[in-house]
Design a protein around this motif. Sequence first.
Motif, PDB file in Angstrom:
ATOM      1  N   ASN A 124      30.028   4.377  64.550  1.00 31.77           N
ATOM      2  CA  ASN A 124      29.646   5.058  63.316  1.00 31.77           C
ATOM      3  C   ASN A 124      28.502   4.291  62.666  1.00 31.77           C
ATOM      4  O   ASN A 124      28.622   3.114  62.334  1.00 31.77           O
ATOM      5  N   GLY A 125      27.378   4.961  62.500  1.00 31.00           N
ATOM      6  CA  GLY A 125      26.180   4.316  61.965  1.00 31.00           C
ATOM      7  C   GLY A 125      25.179   3.938  63.031  1.00 31.00           C
ATOM      8  O   GLY A 125      24.010   3.693  62.724  1.00 31.00           O
ATOM      9  N   GLN A 129      26.951   9.429  62.758  1.00 29.45           N
ATOM     10  CA  GLN A 129      27.108   9.100  61.340  1.00 29.45           C
ATOM     11  C   GLN A 129      28.200   9.974  60.754  1.00 29.45           C
ATOM     12  O   GLN A 129      28.054  11.198  60.668  1.00 29.45           O
ATOM     13  N   ASP A 131      31.343  10.332  57.541  1.00 30.89           N
ATOM     14  CA  ASP A 131      31.599   9.901  56.170  1.00 30.89           C
ATOM     15  C   ASP A 131      32.602   8.753  56.133  1.00 30.89           C
ATOM     16  O   ASP A 131      32.576   7.912  55.239  1.00 30.89           O
ATOM     17  N   SER A 144      27.574  13.779  59.815  1.00 31.95           N
ATOM     18  CA  SER A 144      26.247  14.274  59.446  1.00 31.95           C
ATOM     19  C   SER A 144      25.231  14.086  60.562  1.00 31.95           C
ATOM     20  O   SER A 144      24.245  14.829  60.632  1.00 31.95           O
ATOM     21  N   ARG A 145      25.428  13.112  61.421  1.00 29.79           N
ATOM     22  CA  ARG A 145      24.570  12.954  62.608  1.00 29.79           C
ATOM     23  C   ARG A 145      25.462  13.129  63.824  1.00 29.79           C
ATOM     24  O   ARG A 145      26.174  12.218  64.236  1.00 29.79           O
ATOM     25  N   SER A 459      20.264   1.557  53.627  1.00 27.66           N
ATOM     26  CA  SER A 459      20.441   2.460  52.478  1.00 27.66           C
ATOM     27  C   SER A 459      20.808   1.732  51.205  1.00 27.66           C
ATOM     28  O   SER A 459      21.658   2.185  50.435  1.00 27.66           O
ATOM     29  N   ASP A 477      16.161   0.095  60.404  1.00 32.00           N
ATOM     30  CA  ASP A 477      17.162   0.937  61.055  1.00 32.00           C
ATOM     31  C   ASP A 477      16.690   1.469  62.407  1.00 32.00           C
ATOM     32  O   ASP A 477      17.271   2.417  62.941  1.00 32.00           O
ATOM     33  N   ALA A 480      19.301   1.840  65.293  1.00 32.92           N
ATOM     34  CA  ALA A 480      20.264   2.920  65.102  1.00 32.92           C
ATOM     35  C   ALA A 480      19.633   4.282  65.380  1.00 32.92           C
ATOM     36  O   ALA A 480      20.297   5.188  65.898  1.00 32.92           O
ATOM     37  N   ASP A 663      17.124  14.597  66.956  1.00 33.34           N
ATOM     38  CA  ASP A 663      17.206  13.680  65.822  1.00 33.34           C
ATOM     39  C   ASP A 663      15.902  13.565  65.040  1.00 33.34           C
ATOM     40  O   ASP A 663      15.754  12.682  64.193  1.00 33.34           O
ATOM     41  N   TRP A 666      16.514  14.031  61.239  1.00 33.52           N
ATOM     42  CA  TRP A 666      17.273  12.885  60.727  1.00 33.52           C
ATOM     43  C   TRP A 666      16.332  11.692  60.547  1.00 33.52           C
ATOM     44  O   TRP A 666      16.367  11.014  59.511  1.00 33.52           O
ATOM     45  N   SER A 670      15.182   9.897  57.024  1.00 33.48           N
ATOM     46  CA  SER A 670      15.435   8.458  56.852  1.00 33.48           C
ATOM     47  C   SER A 670      14.178   7.743  56.379  1.00 33.48           C
ATOM     48  O   SER A 670      14.227   6.895  55.483  1.00 33.48           O
TER      49      SER A 670
END
Length: 690
Positions: A124-125, A129, A131, A144-145, A459, A477, A480, A663, A666, A670
């Motif tokens: 995750n991340g 991605q 929540d 979300s991703r 973030s 990032d 990622a 992506d 996204w 970002s």
Amino acid sequence: MARCPLREVYLMLGRLAAACIVACIAAPASAEVVAVEVAEQRPWIQGRAFGAGEYELLSGTVRYEVDPTAASSRDIADIRLAPLNSRGKVEFQGPFLLLRPRDAARANGTTILEVANRGRDQSNGLLFQADAFALRKNETREVSRSTLFDLGYTFAWAGWQGDLKTEEFGLDVPSAPVTGPFRATALLGFGGASLDSGAFGEGAICALETGEAAAVLRIHRSLEDPGQVVPREAWRFARRQADGRVAEDRCAFLLSTPVDGPSLVTIVFTAGPSKVMGLGEAAVRDFASHLKHNDTASSLNSRPAYARRLIGYGYSQGARFLRDFLYRGFNADVRGRRVFDGVLDTASGGGRGSFNHRYALPSEAGNSVRSHLRAVDLYPFADMPTPDIGDRGPPQGLLDRALGDGVQPRIFHVLNSTEYWARAGSLLHTTTDGTQEVPEADGTRTYAFAGTAHSPQPSTLFLERRDRAPLPYNDNDDLALALPALLVGLDKWVAGRAEPPPSYRPRLGSTLVSPDKLNFPAIPSVVVPAGPPPRYQLDFGREYRSHGIITEPPQLGLRYPLLVPRVDRDGNELGSWRGLAQSVPLGTYTAWNPQDPALLTFGFLSGLRGAFIPFPATPASGRRSKDPRLSVAERYVGLEGYMAAVGRAIEDQVAAGFLLPQDREWARDSMRTYWDRVAGLRVHWPSRSD
């Protein structure tokens, strides 16, 4: 890749090592997953349909047993001393979690098995991605991703770490009834810590007896300092309680006289029974093999469409585990079959870990002071056989066992900047004396990402208080953003559908240099460290290699030369792949950010976060601060010019295979957010007072 005389030497050594390994292998034992108990099977996110449809979650317990006399168990330290069940086997158990398309026909045939990092995921991340995501009590509501779920990948995890409880996603392993020397460490006087007492930590290995007269406590002033022995009567195994009273404690110490400054304390004492930690590597091997084969039938392997291909993924500790897993021969299951078809080794540098020996410490990491002189960053570092520094012993390579067993997977080694500055990353692709490139093993790629920190601060406004570090934290990032594309590229390579991008990393003679040739610009108030923390040959005694028994303290040998990526006039790294933040930079990104000058003597540069030094906003502000770097205004015509450059960089990343086409948006979002955060940072740092 062009062939060269040095490569021929390594290939010959690899074939000789492989022949020796094959000659020593006995017949395999039977499958070692004996039962899978599914406690939960439900829709992962109710009503959420991905490109591959709805996903389901399965979780529960895996029960294992191994034959301690089998060839497949020979590399598990202390396995022959572990207690046996009525069948003469060693039992252990741990949790699992599986996410897969509910409709097997919509699965793409590849399972990603992540090696958890201290009981937590690192997906995750990085790969997706969500929540919220947890390996225990998963309560994810939204992703979300979701690209990898849209493509139909299955994800799996199994507990492996024997010093974590099963409710922490660890592994319940037996202990060997032994006693022996162990070395505990503690820091005194750093960051307001006590100068006269310390504890070994929750779940630590503790002294067998508080009154042991032969225990030895040393105080060290640097990494190289052998330490001053404190007389036994001048300290005790004890803890000062909240009310001021002192109580005996096998897991803590108290000095009669406080140290006079920041120090590292080590204590060698006799410890009691040792957990058979190497069963963690057997657990990953056997769980992975269980997903691919139905030697023991369960709901996890009843439909082969999910795991025609198996990719092992690890980040940091998980990646170091996979390197050790390959080195020790665990990629052959008990029937001699290949376990992982591909390995995504991310952020391990050149290290392995304290995973499989007596009194192993799986959570220890070589970039930490507390890990000083642990069995973590050990030769061999490179995939292909290369002599140890000083020509000590026969040449070895990380993949000798996998080659010998005929089970080498396709491998992506992925490095960030921290791996060069804190994890001996250069030794992954240079000889141990740092003078020559080591030829790349067939079936491997190495990708280094410029300006990326091991643990980026995403973030945020980079740093909320100036007393935590002299510079804002690095929040690059780029890794990622790229990692899902690398995973898909590795999967296509494993399946024989496409070749991946060629390796991209700094090279000797041009972009990989000794730290004194870094060529960092003279940015006001920025102090550049002299170099990475040192790494030495470590002699753990004659029983370490044969039985996993360490003689404490270990003896220091020669120091390994560690090289780092050279930088450009902005201070940003050359020779490594430049992702979006580095292709369209708003500042300088480093792997170091010294937090406490006293810690520099112990080689502790910044933890894992690195630094971000924003470019001046305008030429005038640059002149006022005497900053030699071009300002943002000189690089881009406002936000519109910046985003136009971002758009071109995104297409370059997609074309090169470092960003999935899905992506694009996204990545664009970002980078748009990033512009605002850097603008906020200029107000927040350094003018704001805390």
